[in-house]
Write an enzyme that holds these catalytic residues in place. Sequence first.
Site, PDB file in Angstrom:
ATOM      1  CB  ALA A   1      22.715   5.687   0.893  1.00 44.81           C
ATOM      2  CE1 TYR A   2      29.405  10.469  -0.720  1.00 48.30           C
ATOM      3  CE2 TYR A   2      28.865  12.194   0.873  1.00 48.30           C
ATOM      4  CZ  TYR A   2      29.735  11.636  -0.049  1.00 48.30           C
ATOM      5  OH  TYR A   2      30.951  12.238  -0.290  1.00 48.30           O
ATOM      6  CB  SER A   3      25.312  10.651   5.854  1.00 47.27           C
ATOM      7  OG  SER A   3      24.988  11.850   5.169  1.00 47.27           O
TER       8      SER A   3
END
Length: 246
Positions: free
Chosen positions: A152-154
């Site tokens: 999600a973050y990447s």
Amino acid sequence: MSTFKGKVAIVTGAASGLGLTISLKLLAEGCFVALFDLNKNALHTWFGSEANAQIMPLDITKSKSVNASVETVFQTFGRIDILVNCAGITGITNIKSHEVNDENLRKVFEINFMGSFYTSKAVIPYMLKENYGRILHIASIAGKEGNAGMLAYSASKAAVIGMTKVQGKEYAETGITVNAMAPAVIRTALVEAMPEAQVKYMADKIPMKRCGTLEEAANLAAYIVSDENSFTTGFTFDLTGGRATY
């Protein structure tokens, strides 16, 4: 940098971490700073006595709230010169892609990507009126290389980098620069909240074998949004201790 005196900046995620450090630096350099963050109490704790600070608690994932707040900043100061998008979350980490929760994925994108889109969309018309602007989106090395366990973050930070490239090209002839910064591990509260195994995975990739500091990140951010940075746009500045060399 004397170029900041009298300038008007908006900083998101201003109540903690990198957003807080950048806000304090811009204030110290003579900027008027509108501080966007959900944490009203923290904003008042840090900036309640700052004459040049405008405390504005809001949810940057709500486009109507963002538009209204940006309009308020313009009505108060008569211009908007700088936008720094620092608000962000990691979401659930240290999990494989097939374990990612749909709702958490959407939440991470709403804050990390959509929030930066809403704020930049809102400020650009005011910057176009002045033929001047500096926009900085805080991305991450994870957006360039992808960190295992952090889909999600990447992915959300990769989207921020993609938006930076597009906006940089779109406004290249207007006096507005749009850039991003991709730090490796900076010891913020956001990083402290992550599993230690995830932090070690990221830190082990840094040739300098240390985390970056908030001050180092704020110093680079200040250059990116300064008058001196006039011929670089659509670019992602690395802050990685040698991890990224391209």
